[in-house]
Design a protein around this motif. Sequence first.
Motif, PDB file in Angstrom:
ATOM      1  N   ILE A 121       0.837  -1.193   0.000  1.00  0.00           N
ATOM      2  CA  ILE A 121       0.000   0.000   0.000  1.00  0.00           C
ATOM      3  C   ILE A 121       0.880   1.255   0.000  1.00  0.00           C
ATOM      4  O   ILE A 121       1.964   1.258   0.565  1.00  0.00           O
ATOM      5  CB  ILE A 121      -0.936  -0.022   1.238  1.00  0.00           C
ATOM      6  CG1 ILE A 121      -1.940   1.122   1.194  1.00  0.00           C
ATOM      7  CG2 ILE A 121      -0.186  -0.017   2.532  1.00  0.00           C
ATOM      8  CD1 ILE A 121      -3.028   0.978   2.250  1.00  0.00           C
ATOM      9  N   VAL A 123       0.930   5.881  -1.139  1.00  0.00           N
ATOM     10  CA  VAL A 123       0.371   7.064  -1.802  1.00  0.00           C
ATOM     11  C   VAL A 123       1.236   7.370  -3.027  1.00  0.00           C
ATOM     12  O   VAL A 123       2.467   7.324  -2.953  1.00  0.00           O
ATOM     13  CB  VAL A 123       0.360   8.286  -0.851  1.00  0.00           C
ATOM     14  CG1 VAL A 123      -0.241   9.496  -1.551  1.00  0.00           C
ATOM     15  CG2 VAL A 123      -0.400   7.966   0.424  1.00  0.00           C
ATOM     16  N   ASP A 130      -1.457  11.387   3.303  1.00  0.00           N
ATOM     17  CA  ASP A 130      -1.515   9.952   3.577  1.00  0.00           C
ATOM     18  C   ASP A 130      -2.560   9.554   4.610  1.00  0.00           C
ATOM     19  O   ASP A 130      -2.596   8.405   5.029  1.00  0.00           O
ATOM     20  CB  ASP A 130      -0.134   9.434   3.999  1.00  0.00           C
ATOM     21  CG  ASP A 130       0.395  10.089   5.257  1.00  0.00           C
ATOM     22  OD1 ASP A 130      -0.240  11.040   5.759  1.00  0.00           O
ATOM     23  OD2 ASP A 130       1.453   9.648   5.741  1.00  0.00           O
ATOM     24  N   LYS A 133      -4.742   6.771   3.234  1.00  0.00           N
ATOM     25  CA  LYS A 133      -3.964   5.529   3.128  1.00  0.00           C
ATOM     26  C   LYS A 133      -3.779   4.900   4.509  1.00  0.00           C
ATOM     27  O   LYS A 133      -3.883   3.680   4.679  1.00  0.00           O
ATOM     28  CB  LYS A 133      -2.608   5.843   2.482  1.00  0.00           C
ATOM     29  CG  LYS A 133      -1.692   4.670   2.243  1.00  0.00           C
ATOM     30  CD  LYS A 133      -0.740   4.393   3.379  1.00  0.00           C
ATOM     31  CE  LYS A 133       0.250   5.499   3.629  1.00  0.00           C
ATOM     32  NZ  LYS A 133       1.081   5.236   4.821  1.00  0.00           N
ATOM     33  N   ASP A 149       3.644  -1.267   3.982  1.00  0.00           N
ATOM     34  CA  ASP A 149       3.305   0.147   3.778  1.00  0.00           C
ATOM     35  C   ASP A 149       4.510   0.893   3.194  1.00  0.00           C
ATOM     36  O   ASP A 149       5.534   1.036   3.847  1.00  0.00           O
ATOM     37  CB  ASP A 149       2.903   0.759   5.130  1.00  0.00           C
ATOM     38  CG  ASP A 149       2.477   2.212   5.005  1.00  0.00           C
ATOM     39  OD1 ASP A 149       2.435   2.747   3.872  1.00  0.00           O
ATOM     40  OD2 ASP A 149       2.194   2.817   6.056  1.00  0.00           O
ATOM     41  N   LYS A 152       4.228   7.580   1.730  1.00  0.00           N
ATOM     42  CA  LYS A 152       3.643   8.578   0.829  1.00  0.00           C
ATOM     43  C   LYS A 152       4.676   9.017  -0.197  1.00  0.00           C
ATOM     44  O   LYS A 152       5.859   8.752  -0.026  1.00  0.00           O
ATOM     45  CB  LYS A 152       3.149   9.781   1.642  1.00  0.00           C
ATOM     46  CG  LYS A 152       4.232  10.439   2.482  1.00  0.00           C
ATOM     47  CD  LYS A 152       3.635  11.380   3.499  1.00  0.00           C
ATOM     48  CE  LYS A 152       4.725  11.957   4.391  1.00  0.00           C
ATOM     49  NZ  LYS A 152       4.213  12.765   5.473  1.00  0.00           N
ATOM     50  N   SER A 174      -3.128   5.146  -3.646  1.00  0.00           N
ATOM     51  CA  SER A 174      -4.073   6.245  -3.461  1.00  0.00           C
ATOM     52  C   SER A 174      -3.462   7.575  -3.890  1.00  0.00           C
ATOM     53  O   SER A 174      -2.246   7.716  -3.992  1.00  0.00           O
ATOM     54  CB  SER A 174      -4.517   6.340  -1.998  1.00  0.00           C
ATOM     55  OG  SER A 174      -3.491   6.884  -1.212  1.00  0.00           O
TER      56      SER A 174
END
Lengths: 241, 356
Positions: A121, A123, A130, A133, A149, A152, A174
């Motif tokens: 995952i 940004v 973020d 997210k 993760d 960003k 995202s």
Amino acid sequence: MLALPEPERIFINRIERGRILMASEERTQELIKGLYDAVVAMDEEQAAELSQVALREGVDAYYAVMNGLAAGMDKVGQLYAEQEYFVPELLLCSDALYAGLGILKPHIKAEEAHIKGQIVIGVAEGDVHDIGKNMVKIMFEAAGWTVHDLGKDVKLERFAEEQQRTKADVVAISALMTSSMLAIPQAIKMIRERDPKVAILAGGAPLTRDIATSYGADGYARNAGDVVQEAVKVLSRLKGN
Amino acid sequence: MPASRQEKMTKKERIDALLKGQPIDHVPFYPFVLGFCARNVGYPLSVIYSDPARSWEAQLWTHEEYGFDWGPIYGYASYGTWEFGGEVKMPQSAYEQAPTHITFPVQTEEGVYRLELPDVKKAGCLPLAMEFSRLQEKQGTPITLIFGGNFTIAGNICPVEKLCRWMIRKPELAHHILQLATDHIVDAVKYWADTYGGEQVIAQIWEPLASNDIISPKQFETFVLPYMQESGNKILGMGVKHIFYHICGEQNLNLPYWTQMPMGDLGICSIGSQIEIATAIKHLGTKAIIAGNIEPNILQTGPPQQVYRLCKEIIEAGKKAPRGFMLMSGCETPPETPPYNVYMMRKAIEDFGWYD
């Protein structure tokens, strides 16, 4: 829906110094409800305390996580989607979740830890926003997924690299800005070049389901409350179930 | 505007009349275009925020080309970080749009009480904004000073997730930051009012972080409304006639509170595409000029026909606003917007924007 462990695990959980620790069904359910309520009520201390009690009284750690803490967070996601809760409440609920997880997780046996899936995952490049997210990350962790993760402002190729490294089932990207959302189709192309079958979710304020689809994503969620369900649905569809 | 109908007013006359609540010939075109202007004239996008002279040129030339009515503006949504001692970076990569924060002025609870009000003559982007306003004054365009709103500044002073947690767990910390943000807004507007005269200054306040994507209407009532009322009243007390609120993002649940904001006579309220024009008119139309709300994403990706149709619908709805309406994008026009789509906005005004 959360998967329940086999019934026998509920009551025969831990063996200490040759003594089987047991909690009655009634007491187990009382603790589970307490954990659920603590998460929904944003009560970090209560979540931590009840997690300790649950362990002490022999409640299976995995069962407590999934049916207490995670079920509570599932309810929080629903409240968020219904605009009963907003970001401040969701953050504090997640603090309660993590307070309990920190105590219970080390006691989950490897064979019990039914990892639901892995997700990468981040940004998109050019975007430092973020909070969305992070909400999504919380919901996946609560649901028992392993989350990788990337943070960003993620360079586009990092999504593909991390998916290859982890063999994650899902990649979620995202963007909050209309400028950075243009990075999403580029990132998706890079991921697909390396693994055409991986499930990809796209989200963020300027996106719609149509836009996400036009970018080549397999799924989209309007908010964090719906995202885990969307991932499961996409995976199921891609696997032909 | 090379219109099928003859314009009866200059741009300046049109905006002056609009602000006085007087009749105008057609719906004005408000330029929520910043990075787009840099792209349009071949300048690096960062000059819009870092080089007032080139920012002015890029906007002015673009405004001439597309027939925008309001003058060039200077501002960005992450306002507050730099001014209170944090660090921002100017947009560099192909996917960046505006300055973004690198480090926040406050990371800890102790840091909240160490915060000091910035010197508005020296802090952050304010010297650049002042230089830009000198150009606005010289060219006779509205002297528009743009801030983040009180809550958005607070969420740029400390990470917004921290602010959210403090709102519930330690509200005194959130209130302390919000009071500083409020005092800072008042200080900065006073500096502008002292320099140009209050009646010449339009305070423009962008409030994305208070959207219902983040906070509840109840939290808005507690953490936004009183502070914005305080700064609004003090700004109007300096002789400022108009406050322009950009009600950014999903704020339908906050609208009852926005009606309680001091905004002068007339105020201006611009809305994102998440709020229907008719809804904005219902809540705010008697005290404010309504502006909006073309979905930026449609501007960026939609075919010209879709942009044109959407503008037609919005102009027709907006013309019902009793105190006036301006066509603009619901948030900043994305820098990568196809230029023809911006022309579609102008053409829609030309075809449907006339007041008979």
